[in-house]
Scaffold this motif. Structure first.
Motif, short mmCIF file in Angstrom:
data_model
loop_
_atom_site.label_atom_id
_atom_site.label_comp_id
_atom_site.label_asym_id
_atom_site.label_seq_id
_atom_site.Cartn_x
_atom_site.Cartn_y
_atom_site.Cartn_z
N GLN A 1 51.05 59.86 23.33
CA GLN A 1 49.73 59.69 23.92
C GLN A 1 49.25 60.93 24.68
O GLN A 1 48.08 61.29 24.57
CB GLN A 1 49.71 58.45 24.82
N PRO A 2 50.11 61.63 25.46
CA PRO A 2 49.63 62.85 26.12
C PRO A 2 49.16 63.91 25.12
O PRO A 2 48.17 64.61 25.36
CB PRO A 2 50.84 63.34 26.91
N LEU A 3 49.83 64.01 23.98
CA LEU A 3 49.42 64.95 22.94
C LEU A 3 48.07 64.56 22.38
O LEU A 3 47.20 65.41 22.17
CB LEU A 3 50.47 65.00 21.83
N ARG A 4 47.86 63.27 22.19
CA ARG A 4 46.56 62.82 21.70
C ARG A 4 45.46 63.20 22.69
O ARG A 4 44.37 63.61 22.30
CB ARG A 4 46.56 61.31 21.46
N GLY A 5 45.75 63.08 23.96
CA GLY A 5 44.78 63.50 24.98
C GLY A 5 44.42 64.97 24.86
O GLY A 5 43.26 65.35 25.01
N VAL B 1 36.26 75.01 15.11
CA VAL B 1 36.01 74.54 16.47
C VAL B 1 37.09 75.09 17.37
O VAL B 1 38.10 75.60 16.90
CB VAL B 1 36.01 72.99 16.57
N HIS B 2 36.90 74.95 18.66
CA HIS B 2 37.90 75.41 19.62
C HIS B 2 39.27 74.88 19.25
O HIS B 2 39.43 73.69 19.02
CB HIS B 2 37.54 74.93 21.03
N GLY B 3 40.23 75.76 19.22
CA GLY B 3 41.60 75.34 19.00
C GLY B 3 42.00 75.21 17.56
O GLY B 3 43.16 75.07 17.25
N VAL B 4 41.04 75.24 16.63
CA VAL B 4 41.39 75.10 15.21
C VAL B 4 41.40 76.46 14.55
O VAL B 4 42.40 76.92 14.05
CB VAL B 4 40.43 74.14 14.49
N ASP B 5 40.27 77.14 14.52
CA ASP B 5 40.19 78.43 13.88
C ASP B 5 40.14 79.58 14.89
O ASP B 5 40.27 80.73 14.52
CB ASP B 5 38.96 78.49 12.97
N SER B 6 39.92 79.27 16.13
CA SER B 6 40.02 80.24 17.21
C SER B 6 40.47 79.47 18.44
O SER B 6 40.20 78.30 18.56
CB SER B 6 38.68 80.93 17.45
N CYS B 7 41.14 80.15 19.32
CA CYS B 7 41.69 79.43 20.47
C CYS B 7 41.56 80.25 21.73
O CYS B 7 41.83 81.45 21.74
CB CYS B 7 43.16 79.09 20.21
N CYS B 8 41.16 79.57 22.79
CA CYS B 8 41.07 80.24 24.07
C CYS B 8 42.42 80.22 24.79
O CYS B 8 42.59 80.83 25.82
CB CYS B 8 40.00 79.57 24.95
N GLY B 9 43.38 79.46 24.24
CA GLY B 9 44.70 79.39 24.82
C GLY B 9 44.95 78.18 25.68
O GLY B 9 46.08 77.90 26.07
N SER B 10 43.94 77.38 25.99
CA SER B 10 44.12 76.24 26.90
C SER B 10 44.97 75.14 26.30
O SER B 10 45.58 74.37 27.01
CB SER B 10 42.76 75.68 27.34
N CYS B 11 45.02 75.07 24.97
CA CYS B 11 45.82 74.01 24.32
C CYS B 11 47.25 74.49 24.05
O CYS B 11 48.07 73.71 23.58
CB CYS B 11 45.16 73.56 23.03
N GLY B 12 47.52 75.74 24.33
CA GLY B 12 48.86 76.27 24.06
C GLY B 12 49.04 76.74 22.65
O GLY B 12 50.12 77.12 22.24
N GLY B 13 47.98 76.68 21.83
CA GLY B 13 48.08 77.06 20.43
C GLY B 13 47.90 78.52 20.18
O GLY B 13 47.70 79.33 20.99
#
Length: 98
Positions: free
Chosen positions: A47-51, A86-98
């Motif tokens: 569930q935390p990952l889903r969040g 979208v954010h985190g898929v094709d470019s990432c600001c780093g907030s998701c750890g990706g």
């Protein structure tokens, strides 16, 4: 006419160090082509990952619970066929750890 379908990647987190789990899931999801899915296996409710998915990728994924414990949880995470960068898929600001 035959259609070739790419295999669904399976990410089994049970043997992965906790600090590496979410980044592995996000990098695997990022590599999926539109319309593809991955399967996640975990030893606890993800569930935390889903969040994290909902906060960073809202509307850019689907989450289907395949098995819900008590010993393992299995989830199918899919990228819609019509997904756009979208954010985190094709470019990432780093907030998701990706």
């Amino acid at each position: 006419m035959n259609t070739i379908t790419a295999p669904t990647p399976t990410v089994d987190l049970r043997s992965i160090a906790p600090r590496e789990r979410h980044s592995l899931v996000f990098s695997t999801f990022k590599a999926l082509p539109p319309g593809a899915a991955m399967e996640l296996i975990n030893d606890h409710n993800p569930q935390p990952l889903r969040g994290q998915f909902e906060s960073g990728l809202y509307g850019a994924f689907s989450w289907t619970m395949l098995e819900s414990g008590p010993e393992q949880w299995r989830v199918q995470i899919a990228k819609p066929a019509d997904s756009q960068p979208v954010h985190g898929v094709d470019s990432c600001c780093g907030s998701c750890g990706g």
